[in-house]
Design a protein around this motif. Structure first.
Motif, short mmCIF file in Angstrom:
data_model
loop_
_atom_site.label_atom_id
_atom_site.label_comp_id
_atom_site.label_asym_id
_atom_site.label_seq_id
_atom_site.Cartn_x
_atom_site.Cartn_y
_atom_site.Cartn_z
N ALA A 1 0.83 -1.21 0.00
CA ALA A 1 0.00 0.00 0.00
C ALA A 1 0.87 1.26 0.00
CB ALA A 1 -0.92 0.00 1.21
N LEU A 2 2.03 1.20 0.66
CA LEU A 2 2.94 2.35 0.65
C LEU A 2 3.60 2.51 -0.71
CD1 LEU A 2 4.81 2.34 4.10
CD2 LEU A 2 2.90 3.76 3.33
N ALA A 3 3.87 1.39 -1.39
CA ALA A 3 4.50 1.47 -2.71
C ALA A 3 3.60 2.21 -3.69
CB ALA A 3 4.82 0.07 -3.23
N ILE A 4 2.32 1.89 -3.69
CA ILE A 4 1.40 2.51 -4.64
C ILE A 4 0.75 3.77 -4.08
CG2 ILE A 4 -0.68 1.20 -3.93
CD1 ILE A 4 -1.33 0.96 -6.95
N GLY A 5 0.64 3.86 -2.74
CA GLY A 5 -0.02 4.99 -2.12
C GLY A 5 0.90 6.17 -1.85
N ALA A 6 2.21 5.90 -1.63
CA ALA A 6 3.15 6.97 -1.31
C ALA A 6 4.31 7.04 -2.29
CB ALA A 6 3.69 6.77 0.11
N GLY A 7 4.34 6.14 -3.28
CA GLY A 7 5.38 6.20 -4.30
C GLY A 7 6.76 5.82 -3.80
N GLY B 1 5.80 -4.66 -11.47
CA GLY B 1 6.80 -4.51 -10.43
C GLY B 1 6.62 -3.23 -9.64
N GLY B 2 7.58 -3.01 -8.75
CA GLY B 2 7.51 -1.86 -7.85
C GLY B 2 7.55 -0.53 -8.57
N ARG B 3 8.27 -0.46 -9.68
CA ARG B 3 8.36 0.82 -10.38
C ARG B 3 7.01 1.23 -10.95
NH1 ARG B 3 13.17 1.72 -14.49
NH2 ARG B 3 14.24 1.30 -12.51
N THR B 4 6.21 0.27 -11.41
CA THR B 4 4.88 0.60 -11.91
C THR B 4 4.01 1.18 -10.80
OG1 THR B 4 4.95 -1.05 -13.66
CG2 THR B 4 2.77 -0.38 -12.92
N LEU B 5 4.15 0.65 -9.60
CA LEU B 5 3.39 1.19 -8.47
C LEU B 5 3.84 2.61 -8.14
CD1 LEU B 5 3.28 -1.95 -6.12
CD2 LEU B 5 1.74 -1.31 -7.99
N ARG B 6 5.13 2.83 -8.17
CA ARG B 6 5.68 4.17 -7.92
C ARG B 6 5.24 5.15 -9.01
NH1 ARG B 6 9.86 7.17 -5.50
NH2 ARG B 6 11.39 8.12 -6.90
N ASN B 7 5.25 4.69 -10.26
CA ASN B 7 4.79 5.53 -11.35
C ASN B 7 3.32 5.90 -11.18
OD1 ASN B 7 7.33 5.15 -12.44
ND2 ASN B 7 6.65 3.75 -14.05
N THR B 8 2.53 4.94 -10.69
CA THR B 8 1.10 5.18 -10.51
C THR B 8 0.87 6.29 -9.48
OG1 THR B 8 0.60 2.87 -11.06
CG2 THR B 8 -1.10 4.10 -9.87
N PHE B 9 1.65 6.27 -8.42
CA PHE B 9 1.57 7.36 -7.43
C PHE B 9 1.85 8.70 -8.10
CE2 PHE B 9 4.20 10.24 -4.89
CZ PHE B 9 3.33 10.57 -3.87
N ALA B 10 2.89 8.76 -8.92
CA ALA B 10 3.27 10.02 -9.56
C ALA B 10 2.15 10.54 -10.46
CB ALA B 10 4.55 9.81 -10.38
N VAL B 11 1.59 9.67 -11.27
CA VAL B 11 0.54 10.09 -12.20
C VAL B 11 -0.72 10.50 -11.42
CG1 VAL B 11 -0.94 9.35 -14.09
CG2 VAL B 11 1.46 8.68 -14.06
N ARG B 12 -1.05 9.74 -10.37
CA ARG B 12 -2.22 10.08 -9.56
C ARG B 12 -2.08 11.46 -8.93
NH1 ARG B 12 -1.99 6.12 -6.13
NH2 ARG B 12 -1.03 7.30 -4.46
N GLU B 13 -0.88 11.76 -8.41
CA GLU B 13 -0.66 13.07 -7.79
C GLU B 13 -0.84 14.19 -8.80
OE1 GLU B 13 0.01 14.25 -4.63
OE2 GLU B 13 -0.67 12.25 -4.05
#
Length: 349
Positions: free
Chosen positions: A187-193, A297-309
């Protein structure tokens, strides 16, 4: 100086005769630390921080693969060319499963940075590994061997499916504390990038108290990530706080030594293995049945946070700070993906 007092890594002949043994000595030396692209990390006493044993073993394994590959090509460290190195890098990522594609760039980069240090130490110029790295980036748009894949982020619907598939659902008697820990980590990976290295290095005190609008500030300390991150604060929006708070409460009730937020076990203070986290990310994608997502992978979750923000109105400059990027051009790559993401709430709410 008497040659007998020198180590294998101190002279080219040592690298010719016993390259793996020479490298094993090299990674234990201060020379290895000095030849990195970044200044070596130091402790509170300003002394250079040596590599961990596990890191050295992994680097030796990586270098051993390169030595074995060179033998098959009938070349050595002193006759290998940048083209050889590019072919070696391509061989390291060929045939990997879909779930590993997100790690392709990291695998190539780690190999080429390792070889750059070796050639700097051997004072070979031009550095063939650096030339290979330039070749990788020069061919970024052509689809040649060793190039990065396009930036991938989940849509809002895919993100919802991923969250629904998280392990450790509260109230499920089949899930243990480790799965509930994993639920909070993902949840932190996708929620907080947060990157995998940042999640592993979090301490309880790095999690702030809920602010007025419900979000939480998370502080990333470079020392806890072995210097792989810049110091920065990111945010966990109110919609994602509920995935973290149950674990915070459960962890407080466990007899866990130390202050790591996500311990690997209950007997000693030890970071969770990054492979465990990668596997849980991949397993969650599989449960969510998102076979159409190329980079699971984890980078996709981090990217999702960035785009969502960005979709929520965060500026590129603000996102640059939240992500802890070293170059704002990296942050700007997410702007073009915003139209594919549906915001959680409207911009005027």
């Amino acid at each position: 100086m008497d040659m007998k007092t020198l180590g294998l890594y101190d002279h080219p002949d040592g690298w010719r005769r016993e390259p793996i043994e020479a490298f094993a000595e090299f990674v234990k030396s201060e020379a290895y630390l000095e030849h990195g692209r970044r200044p070596p990390t130091v402790d509170v006493n300003k002394k250079k921080r040596p590599l961990r044993d596990s890191t050295r073993k992994n680097l030796i394994h990586m270098f051993g693969k390169f030595v074995k590959w060179m033998a098959g090509e009938q070349v050595n460290l002193f006759t290998v060319t940048p083209d050889h190195i590019l072919r070696f890098l391509d061989a390291q990522v060929t045939g990997r499963g879909k779930g590993d594609k997100d790690m392709v760039s990291t695998i190539r980069t780690r190999h080429v940075r390792l070889l750059e240090r070796v050639y700097r130490h051997l004072e070979i110029a031009p550095n063939p590994a650096s030339m290979a790295a330039h070749g990788m980036y020069r061919n970024r748009e052509t689809g040649a061997a060793g190039v990065d894949k396009p930036t991938i982020a989940l849509t809002r619907e895919q993100e919802a499916a991923f969250l629904k598939a998280l392990p450790g659902e509260p109230g499920d008697p089949r899930q243990n504390w480790k799965r509930r820990r994993d639920r909070a980590m993902l949840a932190l990976a996708i929620g907080a990038g947060l990157k995998v290295s940042e999640i592993r290095g979090l301490y309880v005190e790095n999690i702030g108290q809920p602010m007025r609008d419900g979000y939480i500030t998370i502080t990333v300390n470079p020392a806890a990530t072995d210097g792989t991150s810049l110091p920065h604060d990111t945010v966990l929006r109110q919609e994602y706080v509920s995935y973290l708070q149950p674990w915070m409460k459960e962890r407080a009730g466990l007899d866990v030594p130390g202050r790591l937020l996500f311990p690997s076990g209950l007997r000693k203070e030890e970071k969770i293995d990054q492979v465990t986290l990668y596997r849980q990310i991949k397993a969650t994608f599989e449960r969510a049945e998102m076979t159409s997502v190329d980079h699971q992978g984890g980078r996709t979750l981090r990217n999702t946070f960035a785009v969502r923000e960005l979709a929520l109105g965060t500026t590129v400059e603000q996102l640059y700070d939240l992500m802890g990027h070293r170059d704002i051009k990296t942050t700007e790559t997410f702007v073009g993906l915003v139209s594919k993401y549906r915001p959680i709430r409207s911009q005027d709410s």
